[in-house]
Design an enzyme around this catalytic site. Structure first.
Site, short mmCIF file in Angstrom:
data_model
loop_
_atom_site.label_atom_id
_atom_site.label_comp_id
_atom_site.label_asym_id
_atom_site.label_seq_id
_atom_site.Cartn_x
_atom_site.Cartn_y
_atom_site.Cartn_z
CG MET A 1 51.14 19.08 87.61
SD MET A 1 52.11 19.53 89.08
CE MET A 1 52.11 21.31 88.93
CB ILE B 1 53.49 27.99 85.33
CG1 ILE B 1 54.86 28.11 84.65
CG2 ILE B 1 52.54 29.06 84.79
CD1 ILE B 1 54.84 27.78 83.18
N GLY C 1 46.61 22.69 91.34
CA GLY C 1 46.61 22.58 89.88
C GLY C 1 47.39 23.65 89.16
CB SER C 2 49.85 25.06 88.29
OG SER C 2 50.37 26.14 87.55
NE ARG C 3 52.56 25.48 80.98
CZ ARG C 3 52.36 25.80 79.71
NH1 ARG C 3 51.14 26.05 79.26
NH2 ARG C 3 53.37 25.85 78.85
#
Length: 218
Positions: free
Chosen positions: A100, A157, A187-189
């Site tokens: 993301m 995460i 933002g991340s995943r």
């Protein structure tokens, strides 16, 4: 479109700063350097609109199907591979990872309906979200959802920018596909670990929508 409740404090602070900065700018700068005052206005307006956009929840028709695993997040598919899960299953799993960016919608949704049988927060590093070790070394929150068709693990995460993971689930809770699982700020995943043999319906590089795109068939 609506604004997620996680964004209320951040947007309020941003709006106050926008007003204060521009009041001072137009009071003390505009008379001498009007171009600079307008530049400050445009930059701060962009940042305020970005903050509002980050916490948006677009109106969507969610995909509801007990035979399908739905993508838990907006973003781009960056990993599809077999991996050894050392946290919960302790066997081989298919990992699908969705990255993301700050421009994506950051609501995380339940990929399936079922029961929460595992819920664990892990402190960790803040490696960039696409780093191979971010799944096991970064700050993260893992939940396992199970139903009569499948059992999956979902990891929220943190990345280099993401400093707060929010998770709304608890062990024993019954959840519905498409409902909110949590939220990750800036933002991340999200990783999804699926049983071997699961049919994957996405591909590397595909842009997906949380709650809409079919990730896998079970």
């Amino acid at each position: 479109m609506t604004i997620h409740r996680e964004g209320y404090p951040s947007i309020a602070i941003s709006a106050v700063l926008f007003i204060i900065i521009n009041l001072l700018s137009f009071a003390f700068i505009s008379a001498h350097i009007p171009i600079l005052a307008w530049l400050i206005f445009l930059v701060t307006l962009f940042l305020l609109l970005f903050m509002i956009s980050f916490f948006r929840i677009p109106n969507r028709k969610l995909t509801i199907n007990p035979a399908e695993v739905i993508c838990p997040a907006d973003g781009k598919v960056v990993v599809i591979e077999e991996t050894d899960d050392v946290e919960y299953f302790h066997d081989r799993r298919i990992q699908v990872s969705i990255f993301m960016s700050p421009a994506n919608v950051h609501v995380n949704r339940n990929p399936i309906s079922g029961e929460v049988v595992y819920n664990q927060y892990h402190q960790g590093k803040y490696l960039v979200a696409w780093h191979p070790k971010s799944s096991t070394e970064n700050e993260r929150h893992s939940v396992v959802l199970t139903n009569d068709r499948t059992t999956i693990l979902v990891k929220q995460i943190a990345g280099a920018l993401a400093k707060r993971i929010v998770n709304y689930l608890s062990i024993g809770q019954k959840v519905e596909q498409g409902r909110e699982l949590g939220f990750i700020k800036f933002g991340s995943r999200v990783d999804v670990l699926l049983p071997p043999g699961t049919k994957i319906n996405v591909h590397i590089g595909q842009v997906v929508q949380g709650g809409v795109t079919v990730l896998a068939t079970v």
